[in-house]
Scaffold this active site. Structure first.
Site, PDB file in Angstrom:
ATOM      1  N   TYR A 172       0.825  -1.209   0.000  1.00 35.07           N
ATOM      2  CA  TYR A 172       0.000   0.000   0.000  1.00 35.07           C
ATOM      3  C   TYR A 172       0.862   1.263   0.000  1.00 35.07           C
ATOM      4  CZ  TYR A 172      -4.680  -1.962   0.802  1.00 35.07           C
ATOM      5  OH  TYR A 172      -5.881  -2.589   0.668  1.00 35.07           O
ATOM      6  N   LYS A 224       3.473 -15.260   2.642  1.00 30.44           N
ATOM      7  CA  LYS A 224       3.708 -15.990   1.388  1.00 30.44           C
ATOM      8  C   LYS A 224       5.212 -16.203   1.289  1.00 30.44           C
ATOM      9  CE  LYS A 224       2.309 -17.742  -2.522  1.00 30.44           C
ATOM     10  NZ  LYS A 224       1.519 -18.970  -2.611  1.00 30.44           N
ATOM     11  N   ASP A 275      -6.233  -7.061   4.070  1.00 29.01           N
ATOM     12  CA  ASP A 275      -7.370  -6.436   3.391  1.00 29.01           C
ATOM     13  C   ASP A 275      -8.247  -7.514   2.769  1.00 29.01           C
ATOM     14  OD1 ASP A 275      -8.932  -4.331   2.235  1.00 29.01           O
ATOM     15  OD2 ASP A 275      -7.938  -4.758   0.321  1.00 29.01           O
TER      16      ASP A 275
END
Ligand code: IPM
Ligand code: MN
Length: 360
Positions: free
Chosen positions: A142, A189, A245
């Site tokens: 972001y 991840k 999110d």
């Protein structure tokens, strides 16, 4: 207690749902002898229209001076459909999170007894779900470097994390887990992303400081699946901004409606409370949006000021409204109540707010 709350209604359904949270909070203040002063300030598309800035300095000053911020929603379709727009309402939200240092977003997911049959997921899967996704809120993709190259034909967004950003978020995660089920899941991840490997490394190094907390590490794609298969197996999750999110929207399905899930953003300065849903422009001005996520965000606000009885009363009354079928249209169909066999009347946003305030 005296509370000065900055009121940022924002765009779309924001003002309507905020109105109900104010009604409910004022009813609480009257009942428990608190004094709340509300200071409204502009943000989002409304602020762009006013001064060309989605989070003006004047609004930031109001937030900084307040004890807490209650926030509605941000976003407007006229910007979504214009990829070339220079200023977007969402930038206001990001700027606000950054300037207030709100690095941790607490997003709980729980079920409501009277809505257990309303969830698209099977009852036996979701029963007992009580988890918190702690989403990192001021870093990651972001806020990383982004741009275009090759004459605009290549675009990039960068996911960057500093160890200290991970540490401060993970610390909150461990502390939260200690007050609850003592389980912490680091969602990343790490099989692909270097930033995720730094997350793992950092959290692993902190494990020894919290010997009672059982820590697990799971890949975000697997969590996306397990979250709807076995939601009750999770307690506290910590994760990066973008993963959080996505997962929190997914998790909201468990409760039955996105219109139900509150959140708190905490960090260095004034704390902020907001529903996890967006501005829902299709419903704006129609008095049909579900105000409960915002009302429950106000409950989180009271709780953080140590006003547990007040927060509990809000939650009790919200549960009562659901059980009695005093619900907006997103929940009206399929709600099973004592007197309505199935599929009840849809109440207006403002009627739900009035009912809650009266019952308080
Ligand atoms: C949220 C929203 C925001 C986000 C948008 C409106 C920028 O989806 O609070 O989850 O992506 O953080
Ligand atoms: Mn979102």
């Amino acid at each position: 207690m005296k509370l000065n709350i900055a009121l940022l209604a924002g765009d779309g359904i924001g003002p309507e749902v905020i109105d109900q949270a104010v009604k409910v909070s004022n009813a609480i203040a009257a009942k428990f002898n608190h004094e709340i002063s509300w200071t409204p300030a502009l943000t989002g598309a409304a602020a762009i229209d006013d001064c060309g800035e989605p989070y003006p300095d004047s609004t930031h000053a109001v937030c900084e001076a307040a004890d807490a911020v209650l926030f509605g929603a941000i976003g407007h379709p006229r910007f979504d459909n214009d990829p070339s727009a220079k200023v977007r309402p969402e930038q206001g939200l990001l700027k606000m999170r950054q300037k207030l240092g709100l690095f941790a977003n607490v997003r709980p997911t729980f079920t409501f007894p009277s809505l257990i049959d309303k969830s698209p997921l099977k009852k036996e899967r979701i029963e007992g779900t009580d988890l918190i996704i702690l989403r990192e809120l001021t870093g990651g993709v972001y806020f990383g470097e982004r741009g275009r190259k090759d004459d605009g034909n290549t675009a990039f967004d960068t996911m960057t994390y500093k160890r200290e950003e991970i540490t401060r978020l993970a610390k909150k995660g461990f502390e939260l887990a200690m007050t609850r089920g003592k389980k912490l899941c680091c969602v990343d991840k790490a099989n692909v992303l270097e930033s995720s490997r730094l997350w793992r490394e950092t959290v692993q190094a902190m494990e020894k400081d919290y010997p009672e907390v059982e820590v697990s590490y799971e890949f975000v794609d697997a969590v996306a699946m397990r979250l709807v298969q076995w939601p009750s197996s999770y307690d506290v999750m910590i994760t990066a901004n973008l993963f959080g999110d996505i997962l929190t929207d997914e998790a909201s399905v468990i409760s039955g409606s996105m219109g139900l899930m509150p959140s708190a953003s905490v960090g260095e300065k004034t704390k902020l409370y907001e529903p996890i849903h967006g501005s829902y422009p299709q419903a704006a001005g129609k008095d049909i949006a579900n105000p409960l996520a915002t009302v429950l965000s106000a409950a989180m606000l009271f709780e953080d000021f140590g006003l547990t009885e007040e927060a509990t009363l809000i939650r009790t009354v919200v549960n009562k409204s659901l059980a009695e079928g005093v619900v907006t249209e997103d929940l009206a169909e399929g709600v099973v109540t004592e007197d309505l066999a199935e599929g009840g009347k849809a109440y207006k946003t403002s009627e739900v707010g009035d009912w809650l305030a009266k019952n308080i």
